[in-house]
Design an enzyme around this catalytic site. Structure first.
Site, PDB file in Angstrom:
ATOM      1  NE  ARG A  28     -73.839  15.683  64.184  1.00 28.58           N
ATOM      2  CZ  ARG A  28     -72.719  16.267  64.609  1.00 28.58           C
ATOM      3  NH1 ARG A  28     -71.565  16.004  64.007  1.00 28.58           N
ATOM      4  NH2 ARG A  28     -72.749  17.119  65.617  1.00 28.58           N
ATOM      5  NE  ARG A  59     -76.518  18.865  62.288  1.00 26.22           N
ATOM      6  CZ  ARG A  59     -76.683  18.452  63.536  1.00 26.22           C
ATOM      7  NH1 ARG A  59     -75.704  18.586  64.415  1.00 26.22           N
ATOM      8  NH2 ARG A  59     -77.833  17.929  63.928  1.00 26.22           N
ATOM      9  N   GLY A 110     -65.445   0.070  45.220  1.00 24.39           N
ATOM     10  CA  GLY A 110     -66.486  -0.079  44.195  1.00 24.39           C
ATOM     11  C   GLY A 110     -67.286   1.196  44.042  1.00 24.39           C
ATOM     12  CG  ASP A 138     -63.310  -4.372  53.039  1.00 22.19           C
ATOM     13  OD1 ASP A 138     -63.581  -5.040  54.051  1.00 22.19           O
ATOM     14  OD2 ASP A 138     -64.063  -4.290  52.054  1.00 22.19           O
ATOM     15  N   GLY A 179     -51.703 -10.155  69.351  1.00 23.63           N
ATOM     16  CA  GLY A 179     -50.637 -11.091  69.729  1.00 23.63           C
ATOM     17  C   GLY A 179     -50.757 -12.447  69.057  1.00 23.63           C
ATOM     18  CB  ALA A 180     -51.945 -13.464  65.703  1.00 25.07           C
ATOM     19  CE  LYS A 191     -45.953 -18.100  71.799  1.00 23.35           C
ATOM     20  NZ  LYS A 191     -46.403 -17.057  70.876  1.00 23.35           N
TER      21      LYS A 191
HETATM   22  P1  ADP Z   1     -67.587  -0.830  48.193  1.00 27.49           P
HETATM   23  O1  ADP Z   1     -67.876   0.581  47.786  1.00 27.49           O
HETATM   24  O2  ADP Z   1     -67.775  -1.055  49.657  1.00 27.49           O
HETATM   25  O3  ADP Z   1     -66.255  -1.316  47.660  1.00 27.49           O
HETATM   26  P2  ADP Z   1     -68.932  -2.464  46.132  1.00 27.49           P
HETATM   27  O4  ADP Z   1     -67.667  -2.969  45.531  1.00 27.49           O
HETATM   28  O5  ADP Z   1     -70.013  -3.449  46.348  1.00 27.49           O
HETATM   29  O6  ADP Z   1     -68.722  -1.760  47.546  1.00 27.49           O
HETATM   30  O7  ADP Z   1     -69.485  -1.307  45.188  1.00 27.49           O
HETATM   31  C1  ADP Z   1     -70.658  -0.609  45.524  1.00 27.49           C
HETATM   32  C2  ADP Z   1     -71.417  -0.224  44.291  1.00 27.49           C
HETATM   33  O8  ADP Z   1     -70.636   0.682  43.495  1.00 27.49           O
HETATM   34  C3  ADP Z   1     -71.742  -1.359  43.324  1.00 27.49           C
HETATM   35  O9  ADP Z   1     -72.854  -2.126  43.714  1.00 27.49           O
HETATM   36  C4  ADP Z   1     -72.033  -0.591  42.051  1.00 27.49           C
HETATM   37  O10 ADP Z   1     -73.330  -0.006  42.116  1.00 27.49           O
HETATM   38  C5  ADP Z   1     -71.012   0.540  42.127  1.00 27.49           C
HETATM   39  N1  ADP Z   1     -69.821   0.190  41.313  1.00 27.49           N
HETATM   40  C6  ADP Z   1     -68.858  -0.692  41.604  1.00 27.49           C
HETATM   41  N2  ADP Z   1     -67.935  -0.778  40.606  1.00 27.49           N
HETATM   42  C7  ADP Z   1     -68.355   0.088  39.653  1.00 27.49           C
HETATM   43  C8  ADP Z   1     -67.846   0.498  38.362  1.00 27.49           C
HETATM   44  N3  ADP Z   1     -66.717  -0.033  37.861  1.00 27.49           N
HETATM   45  N4  ADP Z   1     -68.542   1.406  37.664  1.00 27.49           N
HETATM   46  C9  ADP Z   1     -69.690   1.944  38.157  1.00 27.49           C
HETATM   47  N5  ADP Z   1     -70.209   1.627  39.349  1.00 27.49           N
HETATM   48  C10 ADP Z   1     -69.563   0.706  40.103  1.00 27.49           C
END
Ligand code: ADP
Length: 325
Positions: free
Chosen positions: A23, A27, A106, A129, A187-188, A215
Site C-alpha cells: 500500500r 501510494r 532469498g 525469520d 519465561g522458558a 516448578k
Molecule cells: P525468502 O525471501 O523469504 O528468504 P526464499 O529463500 O524462498 O524466501 O526466496 C524466495 C525466492 O527468491 C526464491 O524462490 C527465488 O525465486 C529467489 N531467489 C532466492 N535465492 C536466489 C538467488 N541466489 N538468486 C536469484 N534468485 C533467488
C-alpha cells in the site's frame, strides 16, 4: 513528460505487514506522479508478465490484513540468468524501470542479481525469520513473535495444571531470533537455537533441574532450524521419561505464526520502509535494502546484506538461562 513506471512484488515466505508495505509503495509512488504496477506471485509472476497498474483505491482495506494480496511464490529457477532476463523483459515491455522487492534473504538475493543485470531495484526487509542483515527487525517478525507468545502463554496454563513440560517449536528457518525472544518473553526454562549447538543431555538437565526446584511446569522453546528440533528432542527423551520428572508434550506452532493480522509495530515499520524505498528510487539510488538500524530507516547496499549471517545476541541467551532459575 511520460510518468515513470515502477513495479512492486512480494516474494518468498509471506509475512504480516507485507500488505501495508505494498500500500505504501503504491501510494507514495502515485504521490511522486508515477504509475505503480503490482506483480502477482513474486518472481514467478514477473517472468510470466502477471502485472497490472494499481490505483490508490485498489490498495485500500489491506493495511490491517496478514499475508500479501499480490500473492507470493518460490521460483528456484530465478537463480538462472536466462530466467531473470525473461522477467526483466516483461518489465521492459511495459516500460517499467524500477522495482521494489518485499521479501526475505532469498528474495533479496534475487533483487541483488537483478540489480547486477542493470535494473533499478530496492529491497524492503520482510520476513518473520528476522534473518536478514541490514535490518535489526524485519517486517512480520514482531507479529509472529506475539502469536508464538500467545500460544506459549496458553501452553503454560495447561502445563502447570498437569505438571507437564512442553517442547514448543517455533519458526525462523536457520535463525534463532524468534525462539530466543519467545523464550525470554515467555519465561522458558530452556531455549534451543541453531546458532548454538546443545546436546539433548543439556536440555534433560534443565528439565530435571526445574523439576527438582519445584516448578509446576517447564517450557523449552526450540527453533525449527536447530539440529535437535522438538520432535528429535522428544524422541531422544522417549527412553528416559521417568528421569525428567515432568510428563513431556510437543507442540509445533508452524504456519499459525505467519497468518496473523499485523500489529502496530509491523504496520508502521512496513509503511516507513516502503516509503523509504520509493524515496530511494526517486533519488536514483538503488541496489540497496531498506531496513531498520538503531531505530532509524537506513539503506544498505544489497551486496553487503544478502547471505551475510546476522547472528543472535548471545548475551540474551545467557540472560535467559539466568532468568530460568
Ligand atoms: P525468502 O525471501 O523469504 O528468504 P526464499 O529463500 O524462498 O524466501 O526466496 C524466495 C525466492 O527468491 C526464491 O524462490 C527465488 O525465486 C529467489 N531467489 C532466492 N535465492 C536466489 C538467488 N541466489 N538468486 C536469484 N534468485 C533467488
Amino acid at each position: 513528460m511520460v510518468p515513470r513506471k515502477i513495479a512492486v512484488l512480494t516474494s518468498g515466505g509471506d509475512a504480516p505487514g507485507m500488505n501495508a508495505a505494498i500500500r505504501a509503495v503504491v501510494r507514495t509512488g502515485i504521490d511522486k506522479g508515477w504509475e505503480v504496477f503490482g506483480v502477482r506471485n513474486g518472481y514467478a509472476g514477473m517472468c510470466d508478465g502477471q502485472m497490472e497498474p494499481l490505483g490508490a483505491r485498489e490498495v485500500g482495506n489491506i493495511l490491517q490484513r496478514g499475508g500479501t494480496f499480490l500473492g507470493s511464490a518460490r521460483l528456484p529457477e530465478f537463480k538462472d540468468p536466462a530466467v531473470r532476463a525473461r522477467g526483466m523483459a516483461q518489465l521492459e515491455a511495459k516500460g517499467i524501470d524500477g522495482l521494489v522487492v518485499i521479501g526475505g534473504n532469498g528474495s533479496q538475493s534475487g533483487a541483488l542479481a537483478l540489480s547486477r543485470m542493470g535494473l533499478a531495484v530496492v529491497g524492503v526487509a520482510s520476513t518473520i525469520d528476522n534473518d536478514l542483515a541490514g535490518s535489526e527487525m524485519t517486517i512480520g517478525v514482531d507479529t509472529a513473535l506475539n502469536i508464538a507468545l500467545e500460544a506459549i502463554d496458553r501452553l503454560r496454563v495447561t502445563a502447570s495444571s498437569h505438571k507437564r513440560a512442553f517442547l514448543v517449536e517455533v519458526m525462523g528457518r536457520n535463525c534463532g531470533y524468534l525462539a530466543l525472544m519467545a523464550g525470554i518473553a515467555g519465561g522458558a526454562d530452556s531455549v534451543v537455537v541453531p546458532e548454538v549447538e546443545v546436546a539433548p543431555e543439556d536440555i534433560a538437565r534443565d528439565l530435571q533441574g526445574a523439576w527438582e526446584r519445584g516448578k509446576a511446569h517447564a517450557l523449552v522453546v526450540v527453533a525449527e532450524g536447530a539440529r535437535h528440533n522438538a520432535v528429535r528432542l522428544a524422541q531422544h527423551f522417549e527412553q528416559e521419561k521417568g528421569r525428567l520428572g515432568f510428563d513431556l508434550r510437543v507442540t509445533t506452532l508452524g504456519h499459525v505464526q505467519r497468518g496473523g493480522a499485523p500489529g502496530a509495530f509491523d504496520r508502521l515499520l512496513a509503511t516507513r520502509l516502503a516509503a523509504a524505498a520509493t524515496d530511494q528510487l526517486a533519488r536514483g539510488e538503488h541496489g540497496r535494502l531498506v531496513g531498520l538500524m538503531r531505530g532509524e530507516i537506513r539503506a544498505t547496499p544489497l551486496d553487503e546484506v544478502v547471505g551475510v549471517p546476522k547472528g543472535i545476541d548471545l548475551g540474551l541467551l545467557q540472560l535467559q538461562k539466568v532468568l530460568a532459575q
